[in-house]
Scaffold this active site. Sequence first.
Site, PDB file in Angstrom:
ATOM      1  N   CYS A   3      51.968  14.282  88.823  1.00  0.00           N
ATOM      2  CA  CYS A   3      51.172  13.241  88.158  1.00  0.00           C
ATOM      3  C   CYS A   3      50.751  12.220  89.213  1.00  0.00           C
ATOM      4  CB  CYS A   3      51.947  12.611  86.998  1.00  0.00           C
ATOM      5  SG  CYS A   3      53.475  11.760  87.475  1.00  0.00           S
ATOM      6  N   ASN A   6      54.618   9.817  89.829  1.00  0.00           N
ATOM      7  CA  ASN A   6      55.895  10.538  89.842  1.00  0.00           C
ATOM      8  C   ASN A   6      57.040   9.675  89.297  1.00  0.00           C
ATOM      9  OD1 ASN A   6      58.149  12.130  92.218  1.00  0.00           O
ATOM     10  ND2 ASN A   6      57.515  12.897  90.246  1.00  0.00           N
ATOM     11  N   CYS A   8      56.629   8.643  85.571  1.00  0.00           N
ATOM     12  CA  CYS A   8      56.567   8.764  84.107  1.00  0.00           C
ATOM     13  C   CYS A   8      56.471  10.217  83.645  1.00  0.00           C
ATOM     14  CB  CYS A   8      55.375   7.980  83.545  1.00  0.00           C
ATOM     15  SG  CYS A   8      55.483   6.203  83.814  1.00  0.00           S
ATOM     16  N   ARG A   9      55.315  10.851  83.865  1.00  0.00           N
ATOM     17  CA  ARG A   9      55.087  12.179  83.282  1.00  0.00           C
ATOM     18  C   ARG A   9      55.746  13.322  84.034  1.00  0.00           C
ATOM     19  NH1 ARG A   9      48.748  11.462  83.327  1.00  0.00           N
ATOM     20  NH2 ARG A   9      49.445  10.269  85.155  1.00  0.00           N
ATOM     21  N   SER A  10      55.511  13.404  85.349  1.00  0.00           N
ATOM     22  CA  SER A  10      56.004  14.606  86.053  1.00  0.00           C
ATOM     23  C   SER A  10      57.527  14.696  86.152  1.00  0.00           C
ATOM     24  CB  SER A  10      55.326  14.775  87.420  1.00  0.00           C
ATOM     25  OG  SER A  10      55.580  13.691  88.278  1.00  0.00           O
ATOM     26  N   ASP A 120      48.292   9.216  80.302  1.00  0.00           N
ATOM     27  CA  ASP A 120      49.133   8.390  81.170  1.00  0.00           C
ATOM     28  C   ASP A 120      49.770   7.286  80.316  1.00  0.00           C
ATOM     29  OD1 ASP A 120      50.237   6.687  82.996  1.00  0.00           O
ATOM     30  OD2 ASP A 120      48.488   6.626  84.317  1.00  0.00           O
TER      31      ASP A 120
HETATM   32  P1  4NP Z   1      52.768   8.691  86.074  1.00  0.00           P
HETATM   33  O1  4NP Z   1      52.418   7.218  85.527  1.00  0.00           O
HETATM   34  O2  4NP Z   1      51.575   9.118  86.911  1.00  0.00           O
HETATM   35  O3  4NP Z   1      52.921   9.497  84.834  1.00  0.00           O
HETATM   36  O4  4NP Z   1      54.040   8.552  86.884  1.00  0.00           O
HETATM   37  C1  4NP Z   1      52.003   6.168  86.356  1.00  0.00           C
HETATM   38  C2  4NP Z   1      52.926   5.499  87.109  1.00  0.00           C
HETATM   39  C3  4NP Z   1      52.529   4.449  87.909  1.00  0.00           C
HETATM   40  C4  4NP Z   1      51.199   4.083  87.957  1.00  0.00           C
HETATM   41  C5  4NP Z   1      50.262   4.772  87.194  1.00  0.00           C
HETATM   42  C6  4NP Z   1      50.665   5.822  86.401  1.00  0.00           C
HETATM   43  N1  4NP Z   1      50.791   2.990  88.769  1.00  0.00           N
HETATM   44  O5  4NP Z   1      49.592   2.634  88.727  1.00  0.00           O
HETATM   45  O6  4NP Z   1      51.617   2.430  89.494  1.00  0.00           O
END
Ligand code: 4NP
Length: 152
Positions: A3, A6, A8-10, A120
């Site tokens: 993602c 790294n 939240c989702r992955s 997201d």
């Molecule tokens: P992820 O979510 O891609 O599912 O881990 C996010 C985590 C952090 C950010 C964006 C999405 N960020 O902008 O810091």
Amino acid sequence: MVCLGNICRSPLAEGILKNKLELAGIRNVLVDSAGTSDYHIGETPDKRSIANAHRHQVDISKHRGRQFLAGDFSAFDRIYVMDVSNYENVIALARTEEEKNKVELILNVLNDDKLISVPDPYFGGEEGFEEVFQLLDKACDKVLKKIQLANS
Ligand code: 4NP
């Protein structure tokens, strides 16, 4: 599992698939996750993601964020990305057609050739994390079936 951050989702996708593999008694598959960005290298997953996983008996608290590297193309057979933007970022690092062909939107395993992204949840509320869990749980059931088929 890839993602953006790294956190939240992955990591959730990694934890869910590892759990399913363990329950199925499959030990010879390496599952890992990474982010396309360098925003959260070395960090634990988002608290909301850890809590959601925990509610579903999945422990992702020991994961530490890392960035997707071109070397991951040779380390892994399949690279499941969460959204279209992750897809574009990962494809941009691919050096060959073979590497490009390893990359797939994870929800494609449920909906062939439809460009559906795992939303997201970072800027939203808790309910977004549960929605992500449910989508990834279904997708990982299918990934497990594919692994079982390939192993048989
Ligand atoms: P992820 O979510 O891609 O599912 O881990 C996010 C985590 C952090 C950010 C964006 C999405 N960020 O902008 O810091």
